[in-house]
Write an enzyme that holds these catalytic residues in place. Structure first.
Site, PDB file in Angstrom:
ATOM      1  N   VAL A   1      20.219   2.479 -24.955  1.00 37.47           N
ATOM      2  CA  VAL A   1      21.098   2.094 -26.238  1.00 37.47           C
ATOM      3  C   VAL A   1      20.610   1.305 -27.310  1.00 37.47           C
ATOM      4  O   VAL A   1      20.912   1.233 -27.882  1.00 37.47           O
ATOM      5  CB  VAL A   1      22.321   1.071 -25.174  1.00 37.47           C
ATOM      6  CG1 VAL A   1      23.389   0.636 -26.306  1.00 37.47           C
ATOM      7  CG2 VAL A   1      22.737   1.723 -24.185  1.00 37.47           C
TER       8      VAL A   1
ATOM      9  N   VAL B   1      33.267  -1.243 -22.620  1.00 33.95           N
ATOM     10  CA  VAL B   1      34.696  -0.784 -21.834  1.00 33.95           C
ATOM     11  C   VAL B   1      34.270   1.341 -22.275  1.00 33.95           C
ATOM     12  O   VAL B   1      34.961   1.098 -22.797  1.00 33.95           O
ATOM     13  CB  VAL B   1      35.666  -1.356 -21.756  1.00 33.95           C
ATOM     14  CG1 VAL B   1      36.871  -0.382 -21.420  1.00 33.95           C
ATOM     15  CG2 VAL B   1      35.557  -2.674 -21.174  1.00 33.95           C
TER      16      VAL B   1
ATOM     17  N   ILE C   1      34.184   5.377 -26.158  1.00 37.34           N
ATOM     18  CA  ILE C   1      35.815   5.169 -26.474  1.00 37.34           C
ATOM     19  C   ILE C   1      36.507   4.743 -26.963  1.00 37.34           C
ATOM     20  O   ILE C   1      36.229   3.141 -26.551  1.00 37.34           O
ATOM     21  CB  ILE C   1      36.621   5.643 -25.138  1.00 37.34           C
ATOM     22  CG1 ILE C   1      35.848   6.890 -24.570  1.00 37.34           C
ATOM     23  CG2 ILE C   1      38.266   6.480 -25.685  1.00 37.34           C
ATOM     24  CD1 ILE C   1      36.798   6.813 -22.967  1.00 37.34           C
TER      25      ILE C   1
ATOM     26  N   GLY D   1      19.926  12.954 -13.411  1.00 34.52           N
ATOM     27  CA  GLY D   1      19.948  11.675 -13.935  1.00 34.52           C
ATOM     28  C   GLY D   1      21.788  11.750 -14.237  1.00 34.52           C
ATOM     29  O   GLY D   1      21.866  10.093 -14.823  1.00 34.52           O
TER      30      GLY D   1
ATOM     31  N   LYS E   1      34.445  -3.395 -15.888  1.00 34.77           N
ATOM     32  CA  LYS E   1      35.747  -2.615 -16.683  1.00 34.77           C
ATOM     33  C   LYS E   1      36.985  -2.215 -16.961  1.00 34.77           C
ATOM     34  O   LYS E   1      38.029  -3.539 -18.079  1.00 34.77           O
ATOM     35  CB  LYS E   1      35.244  -1.076 -16.906  1.00 34.77           C
ATOM     36  CG  LYS E   1      34.208  -0.826 -17.544  1.00 34.77           C
ATOM     37  CD  LYS E   1      34.058   0.626 -17.530  1.00 34.77           C
ATOM     38  CE  LYS E   1      31.909   1.104 -17.367  1.00 34.77           C
ATOM     39  NZ  LYS E   1      32.334   2.130 -16.883  1.00 34.77           N
TER      40      LYS E   1
END
Lengths: 436, 436
Positions: B15, B134, B138, B189, B207
């Site tokens: 990330v 979360v 999105i 993966g 979440k």
């Protein structure tokens, strides 16, 4: 607690009444979330003495709605009058010129005059917000302006008109024809008495132009949307599509293309398309709206919900009011107006894709040869062809074909070659086939 | 143009590398949309000399990541270290205490310490943002905090874990069992070497706790989420569900209940559920996330997209950075921390619903009578029952039933009556059946 946010409301139709009802029902919640009381101080509409099911007595009544913009006791004008020009536009201009924030649900006005209004609002340092103008209660303007703002958007597309989607998905479920289904939709309140705006694609085109401006940083260009409605879609097309693994949906789609000379051009289209049954938009039925944005980092995002109605539209209007109460203003179209420019319109012809073509022809020898010759001469390769057996002697025969991936120009050329032929009982219909 | 937004990045896994790549790839766009340059000034990670496929040479390297929070040349700290406590939490606390904005993708930290961190950020007048915590790319935190903020949310629920959804939807497509499908997901993966966090529901619970806090104005209460994973779902359950018109999905769901004495309590649950095939969540396959919010004015809203991955998560991290660059800060959970309080936990027992129950029993006389007697004694009314013929002599028999709408407590009571019975070859599985 900060000062109340003082609101003037112009237009008291179902959405206006919905906003009043929402502000009342959710008052405590809105105060907690925005840190301020949301207080309507004045209202205006054409007819004063009409029962709207809401109590207007706490609010000042103003006969001339333009006066709302001049009041000292108003921070935000909410325009729910409708119409791209006329009183709505006059009010919007005056509100911004008076340094008031403007919230509007008016897609026609934003599609036609969004660039001008945004520039004026930015100069005045005030807010112009129009979440309710696109896809009703779905917070898609915010999602694109802010939530997906880190992405270069490759394509924005979706089901932007609830009435058309209601009609198409009902035809799909019942097997009924277009006219019959439209009449039923009108009886049930899903279509207006004059449905042209919805079924011809204009309403979807308004919304698409607004979304495209946000995604691509181009000035809103409603006139640049090529638009084809659903009036020529027949029950037989939906049945053929089903056999082939598709459903028919009215899709608004916009994307960019980069020219060799470094220029960028914008293609905006509204038209019925074949959507693969595995695609998220294939499952969108009834008067629902859904928007897909393809970001270069986010991947495909889908936003879905009620595209119209008093409650959903009021939800979007009040979301804008909350932003304003929280002091979140920002450029209406994400990129400041000064940095947006009119963008050239892209030519569709060199785009490639698979196409569904449907012909209705007189039942006589040689017609199929005439059609397939035109395809050949235009360089269109036929992937599959279904000819439906004639229903009755001398009746109409329906021929549906799918053209292989190829330039759209070729398909248009084939249709031109066939134009004027007396073999056809109605103009041919072509629909783009969406990829997965 | 305003001053650059100066960013410190802690954690350089996939990330972190994605964020660096995004800021580079979309630099011009981000400058146009946020009005500022987004400039990484310093980075930190455990290992300095690891090839991450991105060039770190333009950035200052800091060995002790806590030092990032102390630097004078940093406006925002981006925490991508992970872990609910330890270095991530230390960094987050120090960044906020140093009046820096904090952006984090760390769902565990926000679920465990969100209330404390939000209160600290609000006191400091700085931003705490966690869109990436979360549902990946999105923008659902923004959609709920802002886009749907006009609504009282009745229920928030959805598919919050991509790994579990990949496994369940693959089992559905292939008919394979859980263990086999998990192993395949690990090879491809889609599942970690140690998959417990995902398949036991913990990740989804993190979440859900965050979403519930935003929707219901309650302090984040991760410990209050009852959590059941997907490890006991069998291929046979998915086949039975299919016959009955459902698919199986791991659903996180939260809603409120109002007590007679005016108190409000919060129910938060993660568990496999039967979802009707007509429900939008039934079409969500693969490693996708989808969240449904039911607003009292908006109606049902659906947000869908990639729930994980470098690109989508980076998209969410940078959306937060754009907000900060634009000066849009606001209370992290929508309602200011001072007005949020711990909310009592609701009891699930008196909720009513339809339930799917599956028993694996020894193939011998009287077992069915034993089960149905327990149902009767607990007041559970059976709507349908399928007993699968035994595969082999003396083998296991599978009995699936659907209980009529009724209190969940009764189903639990029936299962208690049967507990310890030596008729079962494995503990029974119960799954709630979602309504349309």
């Amino acid at each position: 607690m900060a000062e109340p946010l003082r609101i003037a409301l112009a237009g008291l139709g179902t959405v206006g009444a919905g906003v009043i009802r929402l502000l009342e029902t959710n008052a405590a919640l809105l105060r907690a979330r925005s840190g301020r009381e949301m207080r309507i101080v004045a209202v205006s509409a054409r007819e004063r003495h009409k029962d709207r099911g809401v109590d207007l007595s706490p609010f000042a009544w103003v006969d001339d709605m333009a006066e709302l913009a001049a009041r000292d006791d108003v921070d935000v004008v909410v325009e729910l009058v409708g119409g791209s020009d006329g009183p709505a536009l006059a009010l919007a201009r005056k509100a911004i010129a008076s340094d008031k924030a403007l919230v509007t649900a008016n897609k026609a006005m934003v599609a036609h005059h969004g660039a001008e209004l945004a520039a004026a609002a930015e100069r005045a340092g005030t807010a112009l917000k129009f979440e309710a103008a696109v896809a009703g209660g779905i917070p898609v303007v915010k999602a694109l302006r802010e939530g997906a703002a880190a992405n270069a958007i490759g394509r924005i597309y979706g089901i932007l008109n609830g009435t058309s989607n209601y009609i198409l998905s009902t035809m799909e479920a019942t097997g009924a024809g277009f006219g019959e289904t439209l009449a039923e939709a009108q009886r049930k309140g899903f279509a207006e008495a004059d449905p042209a705006f919805d079924i011809e694609g204009t309403d979807a085109a308004h919304k698409l132009a607004i979304l495209a401006a946000i995604c691509f940083g181009a000035e809103v260009d409603f006139a640049g949307v090529t638009c084809e409605g659903i009036t020529r879609v027949r029950a037989e097309d939906i049945a053929r599509a089903d056999t082939l693994g598709y459903v028919v949906r009215l899709i608004g789609m916009a994307d960019l293309e980069a020219g060799d000379d470094g220029t960028t051009a914008l293609l905006q289209r509204v038209r019925p398309c074949l959507v693969p049954k595995g695609h998220p938009l294939a499952h969108v039925t009834g008067a629902t709206n859904a928007v897909v944005a393809e970001g270069n980092f986010s991947g495909r995002l889908l936003f879905q919900g009620a595209g119209a109605g008093a409650g959903p539209t009021a939800s979007a209007v009040v979301a804008d009011l909350i932003d304003i109460a929280r002091g979140e203003i920002g450029a209406p179209f994400s990129i400041p107006s000064a940095e947006m420019a009119p963008m050239p319109r892209a030519e569709a012809g060199h785009r490639t894709g698979r196409t569904y073509l449907r012909f209705t022809v007189a039942d006589r020898p040689g017609v199929l040869a005439e059609m397939t010759a035109a395809m050949r001469d235009a360089g269109v390769s036929i992937e599959s062809l279904i000819q439906q057996g004639r229903q009755e002697e001398g009746g109409e025969v329906l021929v549906a074909m799918v053209a292989h991936e190829g330039p759209e120009r070729n398909v248009q050329h084939a249709l031109e070659l066939l134009r004027g032929s007396d073999s056809f009982t109605a103009p041919p219909l072509s629909m783009q086939i969406l990829g997965d």
